[in-house]
Design a protein around this motif. Structure first.
Motif, PDB file in Angstrom:
ATOM      1  N   ALA A 185      21.212  48.038 -12.253  1.00 15.32           N
ATOM      2  CA  ALA A 185      19.770  47.295 -12.945  1.00 15.32           C
ATOM      3  C   ALA A 185      20.052  47.474 -14.163  1.00 15.32           C
ATOM      4  N   ARG A 214      22.872  44.392 -14.505  1.00 15.90           N
ATOM      5  CA  ARG A 214      21.616  42.882 -14.096  1.00 15.90           C
ATOM      6  C   ARG A 214      20.584  42.223 -15.722  1.00 15.90           C
ATOM      7  N   VAL A 215      20.726  43.046 -15.905  1.00 16.84           N
ATOM      8  CA  VAL A 215      19.746  42.851 -17.595  1.00 16.84           C
ATOM      9  C   VAL A 215      20.342  42.425 -18.471  1.00 16.84           C
ATOM     10  N   ALA A 249      23.840  40.801 -18.218  1.00 21.81           N
ATOM     11  CA  ALA A 249      24.703  39.721 -17.572  1.00 21.81           C
ATOM     12  C   ALA A 249      23.597  38.315 -18.203  1.00 21.81           C
ATOM     13  N   SER A 283      21.484  34.690 -17.915  1.00 18.51           N
ATOM     14  CA  SER A 283      20.810  34.338 -17.213  1.00 18.51           C
ATOM     15  C   SER A 283      21.505  33.289 -16.360  1.00 18.51           C
ATOM     16  N   LYS A 342      19.919  30.405 -17.993  1.00 16.62           N
ATOM     17  CA  LYS A 342      17.934  29.433 -18.014  1.00 16.62           C
ATOM     18  C   LYS A 342      18.137  29.594 -19.700  1.00 16.62           C
ATOM     19  N   GLN A 343      18.496  29.778 -20.400  1.00 17.74           N
ATOM     20  CA  GLN A 343      18.793  29.370 -21.988  1.00 17.74           C
ATOM     21  C   GLN A 343      19.311  28.052 -22.117  1.00 17.74           C
ATOM     22  N   TYR A 373      17.781  42.811 -26.185  1.00 11.76           N
ATOM     23  CA  TYR A 373      17.419  41.277 -26.555  1.00 11.76           C
ATOM     24  C   TYR A 373      16.196  41.352 -27.276  1.00 11.76           C
ATOM     25  N   GLN A 393       9.931  36.056 -23.978  1.00 13.98           N
ATOM     26  CA  GLN A 393      11.243  35.418 -23.598  1.00 13.98           C
ATOM     27  C   GLN A 393      12.339  36.976 -22.140  1.00 13.98           C
ATOM     28  N   ARG A 435      10.628  35.804 -19.124  1.00 11.62           N
ATOM     29  CA  ARG A 435      10.485  35.140 -18.674  1.00 11.62           C
ATOM     30  C   ARG A 435      12.152  34.953 -17.965  1.00 11.62           C
ATOM     31  N   GLU A 436      12.653  35.538 -19.017  1.00 11.84           N
ATOM     32  CA  GLU A 436      14.092  34.983 -18.810  1.00 11.84           C
ATOM     33  C   GLU A 436      15.326  36.003 -18.425  1.00 11.84           C
ATOM     34  N   VAL A 437      14.841  36.885 -18.493  1.00  8.84           N
ATOM     35  CA  VAL A 437      15.870  38.165 -17.938  1.00  8.84           C
ATOM     36  C   VAL A 437      15.442  38.773 -17.156  1.00  8.84           C
ATOM     37  N   PRO A 438      16.545  38.906 -16.014  1.00 10.09           N
ATOM     38  CA  PRO A 438      16.552  39.729 -14.724  1.00 10.09           C
ATOM     39  C   PRO A 438      15.624  40.870 -14.824  1.00 10.09           C
ATOM     40  N   LEU A 439      14.930  41.699 -14.206  1.00 13.56           N
ATOM     41  CA  LEU A 439      13.999  42.758 -13.947  1.00 13.56           C
ATOM     42  C   LEU A 439      13.994  43.329 -15.672  1.00 13.56           C
ATOM     43  N   GLY A 440      13.779  42.091 -16.469  1.00 13.99           N
ATOM     44  CA  GLY A 440      13.070  42.571 -18.168  1.00 13.99           C
ATOM     45  C   GLY A 440      11.631  43.369 -18.007  1.00 13.99           C
TER      46      GLY A 440
END
Lengths: 150, 214
Positions: A27, A30-31, A33, A35, A37-38, B56, B70, B73-78
């Motif tokens: 987890a 994953r956080v 890494a 994404s 999308k930026q 972040y 952000q 919206r943009e971070v997985p599991l954020g």
């Protein structure tokens, strides 16, 4: 057999902890890494005919664009001078009210908390923390095109 | 596993590991004695999720709120990590109160464990300070006004009030300077102090052992 039962429980516990640890590690990675999308791509949408834009002055307009096939609208100001054309978002950077243009003082004024921006969109008075958002602008084939990140 | 044997020879971690983790507890112990450990687990969880969030979060007047949006919206599991941090923080106060009730009811704070209670009291204040400073960081209306009220309460202290309030806010009002100050306290000053008092708390309980109960 007391001893082996204890060993079994200890091993089972270590196994559970190892699973929990691995799960948290996964987890966490994953956080952290990126994404990706930026780096959004710019898409260009027509805003107005070049003929409709005054040679020098401010004109209110509505930008119609689409994100993922969904139509959206944004209030903007076309600010033009003989050598420059900018498109500013009308959304106040403070709390998102729509600002109005005051012709006499050549300022944008927010009706909610009195924030003021100069003709270039720079915040000059009141609570707004940053300038009005300026959209990327291009004139193509007589049309004013505005770039939106989608 | 030659490498493990070598490292163990140099560092001696199996001995320590046995001493710290394989400590037998008395047979009469029950679940009421678990709240201190649960509190510590929550602290570890807050540390881990906090490390991730700090990658972040931007502690500035103009970017704090945006950086959290952000994150969602943009971070997985954020959003999950932030929610875990939020709820673990809330739960920690609950489990501390339960732990204190158990210690109080069983009289475990008495001689020779009175300093355990003192160190624990410091940890309670530190935890509440974590809560107070962390509450401002989202930098939304609720956070802002809660901090205005909280720091005004500091200002009502006799004689030194305005000095103390200025110290907490980093100015006469709640501004970006306050945000940065609270962020610094939340991620550096408080964790360091908490680490010291946690060590004291654990060191002492291992020296005396847990109390015999009622």
């Amino acid at each position: 057999m007391e001893h082996s039962r204890r060993e079994f429980i200890a091993k089972a516990l270590y196994g559970v902890f190892a699973l929990l640890g691995l799960g948290s590690l996964f987890a966490g990675l994953r956080v952290l890494a990126p994404s990706g999308k930026q780096d959004k791509e710019l898409a260009w949408f027509p805003l107005a005919d070049e003929e409709e834009v005054p040679r020098s002055g401010v004109k209110k307009a509505e930008l119609v664009y689409a994100i993922a096939g969904k139509e959206r609208k944004a209030r903007v100001f076309i600010v033009s001078s003989p050598d420059r054309l900018t498109v500013l978002s009308a959304v106040c950077s403070h709390l998102g009210c729509l600002v109005n243009y005051r012709k006499e003082s050549r300022e944008f004024v927010c009706p909610c908390h009195g924030g003021k921006y100069d003709i270039a969109g720079k915040n000059i008075a009141g609570p707004p923390p940053i300038p009005l958002t300026a959209y990327p602008v291009e004139v193509r084939n007589g049309m004013v095109m505005v770039g939106v990140k989608v | 596993m030659k490498i493990l044997e070598y490292l163990n020879d140099r560092l001696g971690f199996t001995g320590r590991h046995r001493r710290i983790l394989d400590k037998p507890v008395p047979g009469w112990i029950n679940y009421y004695y678990c709240f201190g450990g649960i509190t510590f687990m929550l602290f570890v969880m807050l540390l881990m999720t906090g490390l991730l969030l700090s990658s972040y979060y931007i502690p500035s007047e103009s970017d704090a709120y945006r950086s959290i949006q952000q994150l969602h919206r943009e971070v997985p599991l954020g959003g999950l990590i932030r929610a875990a941090h939020h709820w673990a923080g809330n739960l920690m106060v609950v489990t501390i109160v339960l732990h204190m009730l158990r210690v109080f009811v069983t009289g475990s704070y008495k001689n020779p464990r009175e300093l355990h209670w003192v160190a624990g009291s410091f940890l309670l204040v530190l935890t509440l300070s974590f809560g107070f400073t962390g509450y401002l960081l989202p930098w939304d209306q609720k956070a802002y006004w809660a901090t205005v009220i909280g720091t005004n309460m500091v200002g009502s202290v006799p004689l030194a009030g305005s000095f103390l309030a200025g110290l907490v806010r980093g100015g006469a009002e709640v501004t970006g300077a306050t945000l940065l100050r609270f962020y610094s306290m939340h991620i550096l000053w408080l964790p360091l102090s908490t680490g010291i008092f946690l060590w004291l708390h654990f060191h002492m309980i291992r020296r005396t052992g847990i109390s015999g109960g009622m």
